[in-house]
Design a protein around this motif. Sequence first.
Motif, PDB file in Angstrom:
ATOM      1  N   ARG A   1      80.301  81.099 113.465  1.00 46.18           N
ATOM      2  CA  ARG A   1      81.336  80.047 113.563  1.00 46.18           C
ATOM      3  C   ARG A   1      80.896  78.883 114.451  1.00 46.18           C
ATOM      4  O   ARG A   1      81.485  78.606 115.498  1.00 46.18           O
ATOM      5  CB  ARG A   1      82.645  80.661 114.081  1.00 46.18           C
ATOM      6  N   VAL A   2      79.868  78.203 114.006  1.00 47.13           N
ATOM      7  CA  VAL A   2      79.333  77.076 114.770  1.00 47.13           C
ATOM      8  C   VAL A   2      79.962  75.770 114.295  1.00 47.13           C
ATOM      9  O   VAL A   2      79.983  75.499 113.093  1.00 47.13           O
ATOM     10  CB  VAL A   2      77.793  77.018 114.633  1.00 47.13           C
ATOM     11  N   SER A   3      80.509  75.015 115.226  1.00 46.82           N
ATOM     12  CA  SER A   3      81.057  73.694 114.917  1.00 46.82           C
ATOM     13  C   SER A   3      80.473  72.683 115.893  1.00 46.82           C
ATOM     14  O   SER A   3      80.522  72.904 117.104  1.00 46.82           O
ATOM     15  CB  SER A   3      82.580  73.677 115.056  1.00 46.82           C
ATOM     16  N   VAL A   4      79.949  71.591 115.339  1.00 43.31           N
ATOM     17  CA  VAL A   4      79.401  70.557 116.203  1.00 43.31           C
ATOM     18  C   VAL A   4      79.253  69.257 115.409  1.00 43.31           C
ATOM     19  O   VAL A   4      79.096  69.294 114.191  1.00 43.31           O
ATOM     20  CB  VAL A   4      78.034  71.004 116.798  1.00 43.31           C
ATOM     21  N   THR A   5      79.366  68.133 116.100  1.00 43.77           N
ATOM     22  CA  THR A   5      79.222  66.835 115.427  1.00 43.77           C
ATOM     23  C   THR A   5      78.050  66.074 116.035  1.00 43.77           C
ATOM     24  O   THR A   5      77.893  66.046 117.250  1.00 43.77           O
ATOM     25  CB  THR A   5      80.507  65.998 115.591  1.00 43.77           C
ATOM     26  N   ILE A   6      77.239  65.477 115.149  1.00 42.68           N
ATOM     27  CA  ILE A   6      76.127  64.644 115.600  1.00 42.68           C
ATOM     28  C   ILE A   6      76.411  63.228 115.122  1.00 42.68           C
ATOM     29  O   ILE A   6      76.547  62.981 113.924  1.00 42.68           O
ATOM     30  CB  ILE A   6      74.801  65.190 115.048  1.00 42.68           C
ATOM     31  N   GLU A   7      76.562  62.332 116.071  1.00 38.80           N
ATOM     32  CA  GLU A   7      76.965  60.964 115.728  1.00 38.80           C
ATOM     33  C   GLU A   7      75.812  60.171 115.131  1.00 38.80           C
ATOM     34  O   GLU A   7      74.643  60.515 115.304  1.00 38.80           O
ATOM     35  CB  GLU A   7      77.489  60.249 116.992  1.00 38.80           C
ATOM     36  N   LYS A   8      76.172  59.071 114.466  1.00 41.52           N
ATOM     37  CA  LYS A   8      75.177  58.174 113.877  1.00 41.52           C
ATOM     38  C   LYS A   8      74.199  57.683 114.932  1.00 41.52           C
ATOM     39  O   LYS A   8      74.623  57.206 115.990  1.00 41.52           O
ATOM     40  CB  LYS A   8      75.866  56.952 113.259  1.00 41.52           C
ATOM     41  N   GLY A   9      72.926  57.787 114.645  1.00 43.38           N
ATOM     42  CA  GLY A   9      71.916  57.245 115.558  1.00 43.38           C
ATOM     43  C   GLY A   9      71.660  58.086 116.789  1.00 43.38           C
ATOM     44  O   GLY A   9      70.892  57.688 117.658  1.00 43.38           O
ATOM     45  N   GLU A  10      72.270  59.235 116.873  1.00 45.98           N
ATOM     46  CA  GLU A  10      72.056  60.090 118.044  1.00 45.98           C
ATOM     47  C   GLU A  10      70.751  60.872 117.921  1.00 45.98           C
ATOM     48  O   GLU A  10      70.368  61.276 116.827  1.00 45.98           O
ATOM     49  CB  GLU A  10      73.210  61.091 118.184  1.00 45.98           C
ATOM     50  N   TYR A  11      70.109  61.100 119.065  1.00 45.33           N
ATOM     51  CA  TYR A  11      68.941  61.975 119.105  1.00 45.33           C
ATOM     52  C   TYR A  11      69.413  63.268 119.759  1.00 45.33           C
ATOM     53  O   TYR A  11      69.697  63.305 120.950  1.00 45.33           O
ATOM     54  CB  TYR A  11      67.826  61.346 119.934  1.00 45.33           C
ATOM     55  N   VAL A  12      69.521  64.305 118.932  1.00 42.24           N
ATOM     56  CA  VAL A  12      70.091  65.560 119.427  1.00 42.24           C
ATOM     57  C   VAL A  12      69.028  66.645 119.449  1.00 42.24           C
ATOM     58  O   VAL A  12      68.270  66.803 118.489  1.00 42.24           O
ATOM     59  CB  VAL A  12      71.278  65.994 118.537  1.00 42.24           C
ATOM     60  N   CYS A  13      68.939  67.372 120.549  1.00 42.54           N
ATOM     61  CA  CYS A  13      68.047  68.523 120.602  1.00 42.54           C
ATOM     62  C   CYS A  13      68.857  69.801 120.539  1.00 42.54           C
ATOM     63  O   CYS A  13      69.918  69.900 121.157  1.00 42.54           O
ATOM     64  CB  CYS A  13      67.219  68.505 121.882  1.00 42.54           C
ATOM     65  N   VAL A  14      68.354  70.749 119.770  1.00 37.90           N
ATOM     66  CA  VAL A  14      68.972  72.067 119.702  1.00 37.90           C
ATOM     67  C   VAL A  14      68.040  73.016 120.425  1.00 37.90           C
ATOM     68  O   VAL A  14      66.869  73.137 120.060  1.00 37.90           O
ATOM     69  CB  VAL A  14      69.141  72.531 118.238  1.00 37.90           C
ATOM     70  N   ILE A  15      68.540  73.655 121.484  1.00 36.24           N
ATOM     71  CA  ILE A  15      67.667  74.559 122.221  1.00 36.24           C
ATOM     72  C   ILE A  15      68.293  75.940 122.349  1.00 36.24           C
ATOM     73  O   ILE A  15      69.497  76.118 122.210  1.00 36.24           O
ATOM     74  CB  ILE A  15      67.287  74.014 123.616  1.00 36.24           C
ATOM     75  N   GLY A  16      67.456  76.899 122.618  1.00 34.78           N
ATOM     76  CA  GLY A  16      67.887  78.277 122.770  1.00 34.78           C
ATOM     77  C   GLY A  16      66.681  79.174 122.640  1.00 34.78           C
ATOM     78  O   GLY A  16      65.644  78.741 122.152  1.00 34.78           O
ATOM     79  N   PRO A  17      66.795  80.423 123.089  1.00 36.81           N
ATOM     80  CA  PRO A  17      65.665  81.348 122.977  1.00 36.81           C
ATOM     81  C   PRO A  17      65.360  81.687 121.516  1.00 36.81           C
ATOM     82  O   PRO A  17      66.154  81.347 120.634  1.00 36.81           O
ATOM     83  CB  PRO A  17      66.144  82.596 123.711  1.00 36.81           C
ATOM     84  N   SER A  18      64.240  82.369 121.283  1.00 33.72           N
ATOM     85  CA  SER A  18      63.924  82.788 119.921  1.00 33.72           C
ATOM     86  C   SER A  18      65.052  83.674 119.413  1.00 33.72           C
ATOM     87  O   SER A  18      65.587  84.483 120.160  1.00 33.72           O
ATOM     88  CB  SER A  18      62.632  83.596 119.865  1.00 33.72           C
ATOM     89  N   GLY A  19      65.396  83.478 118.146  1.00 35.85           N
ATOM     90  CA  GLY A  19      66.440  84.306 117.554  1.00 35.85           C
ATOM     91  C   GLY A  19      67.847  83.847 117.875  1.00 35.85           C
ATOM     92  O   GLY A  19      68.813  84.532 117.578  1.00 35.85           O
ATOM     93  N   SER A  20      67.989  82.660 118.461  1.00 37.33           N
ATOM     94  CA  SER A  20      69.333  82.195 118.813  1.00 37.33           C
ATOM     95  C   SER A  20      70.028  81.493 117.650  1.00 37.33           C
ATOM     96  O   SER A  20      71.207  81.191 117.727  1.00 37.33           O
ATOM     97  CB  SER A  20      69.263  81.262 120.019  1.00 37.33           C
TER      98      SER A  20
END
Lengths: 355, 360
Positions: A21-40
């Motif tokens: 149940r992942v919810s998230v918004t990435i706005e126009k022109g945004e530079y977004v990093c997704v981080i987490g350990p392996s298997g996340s």
Amino acid sequence: MIRVEVRNVSKRYGKIIALDRVSVTIEKGEYVCVIGPSGSGKSTLLKIIAGIVKPDEGEVLFNGRVVNEVPLEERGIGMVMQDILLFPHMTVHDNVIYSVLVKHGSYSLAEKVGKEVLTDFDILLWSDKYPDELSRGMQQKVAIARAVVSGAKLLLMDEPLGSVDPRAAKQLRYELRELVKDLGLTAIHVTHNQEEAMSIADKIIVLRRGRIEQVGTPLELYLQPKTLFVARFIGGEVNFIKGYVKNGRVETDVGVFNPVRRFKDGEKVVVVLRPEHVKISRSRVEGASKGKIVKRNFLGPLFRYEVEVNGAKIISKVPRNLGVFRVGEEIYVKFERVGVFKYPRVGLKEAIVYE
Amino acid sequence: MVDKLTVRNVVKNYGSVRALRGVTFSVKKGEYVCILGPTGAGKTTLLKTIAGLVKPDKGQILIDGNDVTELPPEERGVSYMPQGYALFPHMTVWENVAYGAFVKSVELKRAEEALKIVGLYHRRWSKTYELSGGQQQRVALARALAAGSEIILLDEPLSALDVLIATELRYELKDLARELGFTVLHVTHNSEEALSIADRVIILRKGLIQQIGEPWEIYTKPANLFVANFLGEVNVLEGTLKGLREGASIVDVKGFGEIYLRSRIKEGWHVVVVYRSEDIILSREPQSSYNCFKGKVSWREFLGTVTRYGVEVNGIELKVDDYGAPRIEPGSKVYLYFPSEQGFLYSYPREGLVKALGVE
């Protein structure tokens, strides 16, 4: 530019829950990093946005339109992976223009667009070189140029710097961000390297075990981590100290703290202290605790000290230019900034375990 | 006392590639030495030469004063842990670790201890393929520790691990080596890793030693431009040496003006001034009547412990690190102060700046 919305997305692989149940918004022109350990679930999230993997539940929207049924090639996406997939028998120039040529069938158009992109990327000089004549970092730059050449508005990258020499990667990450901004793209960049994310992201999504732990700017995650895991994962080494609440204050082995939030008396808590916020001095200062330096490591710009305070060990980091302390020296420590968390029901170890 | 290990004038060529071009150094018993350098510096070749896996074209390896250059690897009393983990996948963690001890006929108690040290004793009955990459790396480390050799050679022992885990593990590694009295050579490309745990650091580049010294020494007195650059974020400014005044070098730096430096060079006038990003002091008001220049913040990034600013001074961009959270907005006018005792002065390199600094 594309605005990406992920709504309530879940994905299971057999018994394994990759995304929950992942919810998230990435706005126009945004530079977004997704981080987490392996298997996340980082790569799964990226693949679902790309349309390579279908979610079991939930929706992905581009500019307000549900794209769950839109195939990958029609989503207007450029993709870059950790393994650099260039055609080895083609020059840089041909690698870059290839997709335009295939898509539009016009050599003159491909030439024109290719030249523009090669110029934007400052790699025109490499046009006639073959991939194996370039370093990994240079190859990845070409791969990124190729990913955006056919007019992608959204750039998805999975560990794009993972196979690049670490020193070259440090340089390349800034170039990458600048390019994305210059080209007006929305970018989602998956990495396990928190420093990389901190230095280039407008916004960071921290994933753990398929769930979002926190979404925020690098500064927010650093100063106001919502969970103990985020506190450990972001910003380098950190001290966790157990304590109890008494008369509204937190009592620990290393000192007494005033929490920002209110806690019940008698409640068990964890105090989070960043080493750079543990100040060391030779003279007694108001509110300081007595301690002794038991170990010293030189980190270049900083010294790292292990300090014993009332039998507890805490780590402090002090700029090299602000004085040097000896092992065995009796000193005073003061805490500039602390975070207080309710003691986790699963136990501290489990709450911060990096897996 | 005889040195535990001596490498004397070792040369190794692979065809036309000159991997080691005359490397000489000694290591004392119980010392923890990091060999630091970029890819292709010859670090791995050097370790393999000491382990006996590569035969040098010239030179000698001495252990406890005895020439072992002609001895096979198993007779040298050296444990070598290669990069990537050469574990036996069909064996359990315990079998993998005990194997080294068994081959060298040392007590199995050491294998047990080594596994406890790397925190995998509870996984001793697992097959190694069931473990994560980080755990496998730790098994390999335990195996090297359990073999009972006095000299341990580690090739990038932490590079496959997540940064967070690697940082925690490196201190344990050092403490462990000291506790058990091992003499360690630890190869890495990560300068912070080397500085933080080494008793001494050897900086290698293109098969040649650039500098050997204690971490503090090499960081604050880098022997050349390459070493200065490799150990941290630096600003390099070209200038002309105009003379000396009260023991300070006066350098006319293009776009800046005169900078006074404690550092000196023996000859020449064409010079480069090098300042580490954390040694330049950023402020809104001038901090000094000399070595202080007006600039404008063009960008900034928050890195956690520090905020890094890009500051432009007369068209030249400098990187300046400021401890703590961001406090100055991009676009602001600022002053940069260059403390005269912090800068390094070098002759302008004959091969050009890019080559002299080059890390690849």
